[in-house]
Design an enzyme around this catalytic site. Structure first.
Site, short mmCIF file in Angstrom:
data_model
loop_
_atom_site.label_atom_id
_atom_site.label_comp_id
_atom_site.label_asym_id
_atom_site.label_seq_id
_atom_site.Cartn_x
_atom_site.Cartn_y
_atom_site.Cartn_z
N LYS A 146 5.90 -16.46 5.54
CA LYS A 146 5.71 -15.12 6.13
C LYS A 146 5.52 -15.26 7.63
CE LYS A 146 2.73 -11.03 5.25
NZ LYS A 146 1.68 -10.49 4.38
N SER A 206 2.45 -6.09 2.38
CA SER A 206 3.19 -6.41 3.58
C SER A 206 4.07 -7.66 3.43
CB SER A 206 2.23 -6.59 4.75
OG SER A 206 1.37 -7.69 4.50
N SER A 233 -1.31 -7.22 -0.41
CA SER A 233 -0.01 -7.53 0.22
C SER A 233 0.81 -8.65 -0.41
CB SER A 233 -0.22 -7.87 1.69
OG SER A 233 -0.20 -6.70 2.43
N1 GLN Z 1 -1.36 -1.99 2.07
C1 GLN Z 1 -2.61 -2.43 2.60
C2 GLN Z 1 -2.72 -2.02 4.06
O1 GLN Z 1 -1.84 -1.34 4.51
C3 GLN Z 1 -2.77 -3.91 2.40
C4 GLN Z 1 -2.15 -4.76 3.42
C5 GLN Z 1 -2.40 -6.24 3.19
O2 GLN Z 1 -2.85 -6.66 2.14
N2 GLN Z 1 -2.13 -7.04 4.24
O3 GLN Z 1 -3.64 -2.34 4.74
#
Ligand code: GLN
Length: 486
Positions: free
Chosen positions: A68, A143, A167
């Site tokens: 990532k 994400s 994420s």
């Molecule tokens: N969807 C969540 C957010 O927008 C989680 C993001 C994550 O786990 N990095 O913060």
């Protein structure tokens, strides 16, 4: 013959037997990465100069993988999918990446994410939207969107992800693969761009529980550069994967799983919850017990706001080092302040800016007690409640999200009030630092859906035992995305 759609052990055996070389695997992986890039936009960077590496007894040696783009990689562009770091090339690598380097694993590409990990749609990267390989009109969630898309498409057997709220585990569900976030601090976060430090976890996306176990065994370990790491030398995920789960006690949260709580449920949600009920039956067939537990609805309702307050506050503070002086393209202006303002104004997307406004607001001296500290207190209540339940049960089992991947251009498909908790409950795993894994749980409208298992801290082996047993009772292991016909 193709190899990148197989599991790690099978690829390793083929390498050992001399059926294929590491260099040939790299070529296959790079070719597949380019093939899917146009349709999915899974990569910020494809590492075309990657070379095969010697094959040793290490299962990961010579095998390609994805990283990532919020992991620092020495000498390789690491953008966090943000314009603010669009030209940033770190001079050091994240510990997790170095640990894989020690095993001889071969990075093939840096994968697209929601800017700095803030988001759940895969639509906010500076290089554009990530598309789901099962249906290009749908999102991968986020994400870790690019990692999920590329693993599901068969570019390589695994890719690294990070998880602050869900994420790793949500994109895994939307792409029909496995996503595992181990106990907080099991994998060092040194070199991972920080989002919300008390919630951030490193982890992996793969196509089987076995592969997830192998990779996390290699990534984990005490690291003096990350003081939240702990000694996990006694934990052997792969070696202990197949332990019998008979007698294991699972629970689910009734308020989240009961179809009667969703009077406006879509056909897809109904199917998704039916799949989940069928999986509970499978758990019982495997000798596990499953009980529905009722949780205080007030605590459940508080989940999303607690997450927003804590994550935005921590993100605002963590990202104050992004000034455009040390990293990133320099802003223009007559003085330091003007230059920084120009860089941050132009660099961050609107979503991030909104989060910084929330973060700054809740951290303001006069607001701290009411918002930030209260959020901390409610987080503690939620974690204490879970810890109490984990004295009685071994694991929590819940469906992931409210169904399959959402359409990218359907505004009515955004999170609905009624299903908020169903969409957000994975945050419990981050509040408590609990080990948590999503595995595929069949299909709804020909698209994959997932089920999640979460356990108490340090019980990673047990959580993976449950996931492995369940996976073995279903048919979705090593699943590769097949484009749905419409
Ligand atoms: N969807 C969540 C957010 O927008 C989680 C993001 C994550 O786990 N990095 O913060």
């Amino acid at each position: 013959m193709k190899y990148m759609d197989k599991g790690i052990v099978a690829i390793h055996e083929a390498l050992k037997k001399g059926e294929i070389t590491s260099q040939e695997l790299v070529e296959e992986s790079l070719a597949k990465a380019h093939e899917i890039q146009d349709k999915t936009n899974a990569f910020v960077t494809i590492l075309d100069d990657a070379k095969g590496l010697p094959v040793t007894d290490d299962l990961l040696s010579g095998i390609p993988y994805g990283v990532k783009d919020n992991y620092s990689t020495r000498g390789i562009l690491s953008t966090g999918s943000s314009n603010t770091l669009k030209n940033y090339v770190p001079f050091f690598s994240a510990t997790a990446v170095l640990n894989l380097e020690k095993k001889g694993a071969v990075p093939i590409g840096k994968t697209t994410l929601d800017e700095f990990g803030m988001g759940g749609t895969g639509t906010t990267a500076h290089t554009g939207i990530v598309h789901n390989p099962w249906d290009y009109d749908r999102m991968c969630a986020g994400s870790s969107s690019g990692s999920a898309a590329s693993v599901a498409a068969g570019v390589y057997p695994y890719a690294l992800g990070s998880d602050t709220g869900d994420s790793i585990r949500k994109p895994a569900a939307y792409c029909g693969i496995v996503g595992y976030k181990p106990t907080y601090g099991m994998i060092s976060r040194y070199g991972l761009f920080p989002f919300a430090s008390s919630l951030d976890h490193c982890g992996v996306l793969s196509r089987s529980v076995e592969d997830a176990a192998i990779v996390v065994d290699a990534m984990k370990g005490l690291d003096p550069k990350d003081q939240t790491t702990w000694d996990s030398t006694n934990i052997h995920l792969y070696e202990n994967l197949k332990k019998d789960v008979k007698g294991t006690k699972l629970f689910y949260i009734k308020e989240i799983c009961d179809i009667n709580n969703y009077p406006n449920a879509s056909e897809e949600l109904i199917e998704h919850l039916k799949n989940f009920q069928a999986t509970l039956k499978k758990c019982e067939e495997l000798g596990m017990s499953v009980e529905g537990v009722s949780l205080d609805q007030k605590l459940l309702n508080a989940l999303p706001s607690v997450y927003v307050v804590i994550s935005c506050a921590e993100a605002t503070s963590n990202m104050s080092n992004l000034t455009g002086f040390i990293f990133g393209p320099r802003g223009s202006g007559k003085n330091y302040e003007e230059m920084m303002k120009d860089y941050r104004t132009k660099g961050f997307s609107p979503l991030i800016k909104r989060r910084f406004i929330i973060g700054s607001y809740v951290l303001q001296k006069e607001n701290q007690e009411k918002y930030f500290k209260n959020a901390q207190r409610v987080r503690r209540l939620i974690v204490d409640e879970m810890k109490k339940l984990f004295t009685k049960y071994d694991g929590l089992i819940l469906p992931v999200g409210s169904g399959p991947a959402k359409l990218l251009d359907d505004p009515t498909d955004m999170v609905k009030e009624e299903t908020t908790i169903l969409e957000d409950h994975l945050q419990i795993g981050n509040f408590g630092g609990f080990p948590s894994i999503t595995i595929p749980n069949g299909f709804v409208s020909d698209l994959p859906v997932g089920v999640n298992i979460t356990g108490n801290c340090y019980q990673d082996e047990l959580v993976l035992n449950i996931a492995y047993a369940l996976e073995s009772s279903m048919n979705y292991k090593n699943q590769i995305a097949k484009e749905v016909t419409k």
